[in-house]
Design a protein around this motif. Structure first.
Motif, PDB file in Angstrom:
ATOM      1  N   VAL A  31      34.419  41.328  42.757  1.00  0.00           N
ATOM      2  CA  VAL A  31      34.237  41.180  41.319  1.00  0.00           C
ATOM      3  C   VAL A  31      32.812  41.619  41.027  1.00  0.00           C
ATOM      4  O   VAL A  31      31.856  40.930  41.400  1.00  0.00           O
ATOM      5  N   LEU A  32      32.662  42.790  40.415  1.00  0.00           N
ATOM      6  CA  LEU A  32      31.344  43.324  40.101  1.00  0.00           C
ATOM      7  C   LEU A  32      30.891  42.696  38.796  1.00  0.00           C
ATOM      8  O   LEU A  32      31.621  42.733  37.794  1.00  0.00           O
ATOM      9  N   VAL A  33      29.705  42.087  38.840  1.00  0.00           N
ATOM     10  CA  VAL A  33      29.225  41.263  37.731  1.00  0.00           C
ATOM     11  C   VAL A  33      27.768  41.569  37.412  1.00  0.00           C
ATOM     12  O   VAL A  33      27.099  42.296  38.143  1.00  0.00           O
ATOM     13  N   SER A  34      27.291  40.952  36.321  1.00  0.00           N
ATOM     14  CA  SER A  34      25.903  41.093  35.893  1.00  0.00           C
ATOM     15  C   SER A  34      25.413  39.761  35.358  1.00  0.00           C
ATOM     16  O   SER A  34      26.190  38.992  34.771  1.00  0.00           O
ATOM     17  N   LEU A  35      24.132  39.498  35.535  1.00  0.00           N
ATOM     18  CA  LEU A  35      23.549  38.264  35.007  1.00  0.00           C
ATOM     19  C   LEU A  35      23.613  38.215  33.487  1.00  0.00           C
ATOM     20  O   LEU A  35      23.458  37.149  32.897  1.00  0.00           O
ATOM     21  N   ALA A  49      37.343  33.031  41.969  1.00  0.00           N
ATOM     22  CA  ALA A  49      36.857  33.787  43.128  1.00  0.00           C
ATOM     23  C   ALA A  49      36.814  32.907  44.363  1.00  0.00           C
ATOM     24  O   ALA A  49      37.119  33.356  45.477  1.00  0.00           O
ATOM     25  N   GLU A  50      36.453  31.641  44.173  1.00  0.00           N
ATOM     26  CA  GLU A  50      36.420  30.718  45.305  1.00  0.00           C
ATOM     27  C   GLU A  50      37.815  30.576  45.914  1.00  0.00           C
ATOM     28  O   GLU A  50      37.975  30.649  47.130  1.00  0.00           O
ATOM     29  N   ARG A  51      38.822  30.388  45.081  1.00  0.00           N
ATOM     30  CA  ARG A  51      40.195  30.216  45.586  1.00  0.00           C
ATOM     31  C   ARG A  51      40.746  31.491  46.210  1.00  0.00           C
ATOM     32  O   ARG A  51      41.459  31.443  47.198  1.00  0.00           O
ATOM     33  N   SER A 131      40.224  36.885  33.052  1.00  0.00           N
ATOM     34  CA  SER A 131      40.186  36.054  34.253  1.00  0.00           C
ATOM     35  C   SER A 131      40.610  36.889  35.456  1.00  0.00           C
ATOM     36  O   SER A 131      41.265  37.931  35.329  1.00  0.00           O
ATOM     37  N   LEU A 132      40.253  36.408  36.620  1.00  0.00           N
ATOM     38  CA  LEU A 132      40.609  37.102  37.853  1.00  0.00           C
ATOM     39  C   LEU A 132      42.125  37.129  38.037  1.00  0.00           C
ATOM     40  O   LEU A 132      42.687  38.162  38.403  1.00  0.00           O
ATOM     41  N   ASP A 133      42.799  36.018  37.755  1.00  0.00           N
ATOM     42  CA  ASP A 133      44.249  36.018  37.922  1.00  0.00           C
ATOM     43  C   ASP A 133      44.924  36.974  36.946  1.00  0.00           C
ATOM     44  O   ASP A 133      45.904  37.628  37.284  1.00  0.00           O
ATOM     45  N   TYR A 134      44.390  37.107  35.723  1.00  0.00           N
ATOM     46  CA  TYR A 134      44.961  38.068  34.773  1.00  0.00           C
ATOM     47  C   TYR A 134      44.771  39.499  35.289  1.00  0.00           C
ATOM     48  O   TYR A 134      45.695  40.316  35.231  1.00  0.00           O
ATOM     49  N   ALA A 135      43.571  39.825  35.795  1.00  0.00           N
ATOM     50  CA  ALA A 135      43.311  41.170  36.315  1.00  0.00           C
ATOM     51  C   ALA A 135      44.247  41.483  37.476  1.00  0.00           C
ATOM     52  O   ALA A 135      44.797  42.589  37.564  1.00  0.00           O
TER      53      ALA A 135
END
Length: 162
Positions: A31-35, A49-51, A131-135
């Motif tokens: 998951v590429l992210v930014s602050l 992401a943890e799961r 959300s990650l699950d949606y993606a």
């Protein structure tokens, strides 16, 4: 499930010219992210992401300081067991121009083309504040070749929800 080995992931992407990549290795969920992302987006992504066993990938350091970056990452993770990497080339490698971007990458995605991008058939990507699950659900529905991997990672998220 054990967290991914960050050193292995970083080594794999740093050795871009490496010809012999382990073809039996599990594809990576990144998951590429930014602050600059909103706290709410991070909270949702970090929990999932943890799961799923995903790795959060940042482009660089906050204020060019590892200490400042470490403090920010600790705030974002909130004690969760999530792998984090700082890997600027990943953003070019996977043609990421908007964050967050969810990427499933085969081990051979480390072999990049002359323009610094991975070959298109070695990864799949979804960008946008979802959300990650949606993606992963979107990848499963729209990319048949990647559906089994997306389903696998998504099942790890769904099984972890109470």
């Amino acid at each position: 499930a054990p967290a991914p080995d960050i050193a292995r992931i970083a080594e794999k992407y740093e050795q871009l010219g490496q010809a012999a990549i382990d073809q039996n290795a599990q594809p990576d969920l990144l998951v590429l992210v930014s602050l600059s992302m909103p706290k709410e987006a991070f909270d949702r992504l970090v929990a999932q992401a943890e799961r799923a066993g995903a790795t959060l990938v940042f482009r660089g350091l906050k204020g060019d300081s590892m200490t400042k970056m470490g403090e920010e990452v600790q705030k974002i993770l909130g004690g969760r067991n999530v792998s984090v990497a700082i890997h600027p080339p990943a953003f070019q490698q996977f043609s990421v121009t908007r964050v967050p971007a969810v990427v499933i990458a085969q081990p051979r995605a480390g072999a990049v083309l002359e323009n610094g991008c991975s070959q298109p058939d070695t990864f799949v990507k979804v960008s946008g504040d979802v959300s990650l699950d949606y993606a992963l659900d979107y990848i499963e529905r729209k990319s048949p070749a990647w559906a089994p991997l997306a389903r696998y990672y998504r099942s790890k998220i769904v099984r972890g929800i109470d």
